[in-house]
Design an enzyme around this catalytic site. Sequence first.
Site, PDB file in Angstrom:
ATOM      1  N   ASP A 270      -6.789 -26.783 -45.699  1.00 27.66           N
ATOM      2  CA  ASP A 270      -5.913 -26.481 -46.820  1.00 27.66           C
ATOM      3  C   ASP A 270      -6.649 -26.561 -48.157  1.00 27.66           C
ATOM      4  O   ASP A 270      -7.384 -27.520 -48.422  1.00 27.66           O
ATOM      5  CB  ASP A 270      -4.738 -27.465 -46.821  1.00 27.66           C
ATOM      6  CG  ASP A 270      -3.803 -27.265 -47.991  1.00 27.66           C
ATOM      7  OD1 ASP A 270      -3.159 -26.208 -48.053  1.00 27.66           O
ATOM      8  OD2 ASP A 270      -3.736 -28.165 -48.859  1.00 27.66           O
ATOM      9  N   GLU A 307      -8.469 -22.150 -46.475  1.00 28.08           N
ATOM     10  CA  GLU A 307      -7.639 -21.566 -47.526  1.00 28.08           C
ATOM     11  C   GLU A 307      -8.375 -21.823 -48.834  1.00 28.08           C
ATOM     12  O   GLU A 307      -8.692 -22.966 -49.165  1.00 28.08           O
ATOM     13  CB  GLU A 307      -6.258 -22.197 -47.587  1.00 28.08           C
ATOM     14  CG  GLU A 307      -5.405 -21.565 -48.688  1.00 28.08           C
ATOM     15  CD  GLU A 307      -4.253 -22.441 -49.159  1.00 28.08           C
ATOM     16  OE1 GLU A 307      -3.300 -21.885 -49.743  1.00 28.08           O
ATOM     17  OE2 GLU A 307      -4.296 -23.664 -48.962  1.00 28.08           O
TER      18      GLU A 307
END
Length: 626
Positions: A270, A307
């Site tokens: 993330d 990401e």
Amino acid sequence: MDSRTRQDRIWRLEFGASPSEKGVRFRVWAPLAARLSVCVTSPRQAVLPMDRDADGVFNAFADHLAPGAEYYYEFAPGRRRPDPVSRFQPHGVHDASQIVDPNAFVWTDRDWRGRPLGDFILYELHTGTFTPERTFDGAIGRLPYLRELGVTAIELMPVAAFPGARNWGYDGAYLYAPHAAYGGPLGLKRLVDACHREGLAVVLDVVYNHLGPEGNYLGEYGPYFTDRYRTPWGAAINFDGPQSDDVRRLFIDNALYWLTEYHVDALRLDAIHQICDFGAVHVLREMAEAFHQQARLLGREAWLIAESDLNDPRVINSPRIGGHGIDAQWNDDFHHSLHALLTGSRNGYFADFGRIGDLSKALTDGFVYDGRRSIYRQRRHGASSKSNPGQQFVVFNQNHDQIANADAGKRLSALLTPEQQTLAAVILMCAPNLPMLFMGEEFGASAPFNYFTSFDDPALAKAVSEGRRREYESFFRDRPFPDPQAPETFAGSQIDWAETARSLHREFLALNRALILLRKQNRCLSNCRKDLTEVDFNEDERWMLIRRGDSSGGNALLFCNLSPETRTVPMPRDASGFELVLFTGEERFGGTAAAPSPPAILDSSSAGIEISRFSAALYLGGTRSK
């Protein structure tokens, strides 16, 4: 021990509670503690003083203690904290940790060797809203459906223990502990094992840029955080300051833990742009090297997917040319390009998009913003990814963030007409990248997906609710603001599986199944060859022609009309004999019989083919089979 010295043996977790036949070994890095004790609270009470070495590592051994026992680390009388490497928090993030035997689960996936990255067709899901059971075991019941849909990998939103029972998962406080309300360690292992039986890979979303805040006691153990950098969630993780070697170890070990003890096939990292590390060897590079080495020792294929908001190809470039060695990353530019074209939205970062040329570049290059000036950022942004292969980019029309944040919880089913939805689906599945669906997207689920939490701390709960209301107030002018703490916000985000049998939903599901099957059966659609992808388009007429090729001789032509009017798309000169395999205007996909139908076989002598509003026609030619 540095991960770079572990090259000749299979890694195992050396910290936390490690059970054996004789008892349990406890080990924790706590340089900020003068002394520590293990405080066992169940099934019997005991306090064991721990020995401290010169590096601030505390050790203790408890004779005859077994898995299932619960314990804390005690800094001083009355000051008890859970284990930062706890394998399970059965009673929540503030309560005791539980000893777990990592070898107790009997796996049935011994022959599973993973999946090639290029075969990934991903399906992102949130465990708590995916099924009525809201658990890992509940998700197992839906795996045959996902196999029949045709996806090859599920991507679980974060499952690390978080406060309360409802959360997206990005507030996890215990990186090693699967959330109790979802089913804990055994539930997650059952899900992964079941996925592998169905031929599905498992991608786990992990958060290495912050922890908590509620339940995050890491800062009491050691210098895990630094005030040299700031993130949107507070102090940054100390990846490059004094004593950062042991901080890095906690996170690198966590990546190896999911790979080894839980058999996951990939991790989605993330928001890596919020990981601050100015050391000579970035923590992501060190993590990637250790992760890939462990996968080789285990005899499996395993991947890291980032990401990133940076549009920086160094994230996915090989260390040989100065990159971090991450295998792939999400490509937001694809989403923004297609979303802005179809919805007309120009809010926030969508101000940078809205041209067919942007979507064309996302398909052929990857990053649309590759050094060009961004209106939204008011500066140049990104670098070219043209030379990076297509399988290094995960593309999507929807994901958890884009639904809840960019569109106030509304899915595309609430923003687009059925024709536009089918058009978007075809473009996604024909992209030379790794396509990803968000749960329910395949049948046009109508339930919103809102941001939800269940913090136990009233002050934190109030601050989060009020802060989100201020940040997204402009998006909720036409409907009530969904309070993240309200149980109904969570309940309203549940998937309604009965919709799969209803009109329009049923036809949209049939479309996605047909698209995925065509992608699997034809190498020219699945080979992720950006270099063999060509796009022609007309901004004024709003049509686009995508050509996909393969070295075997197969070719695909996708005629797209992004206009609300019928359009004639020019015929390529060498298209004779191409066969129509899918038209979004077909009745079986919810189209109307009265809509203009493109020819079944292309004839290059024709000037072009007529296509109805917001529709697409897919043709195949040359070598057809994969």
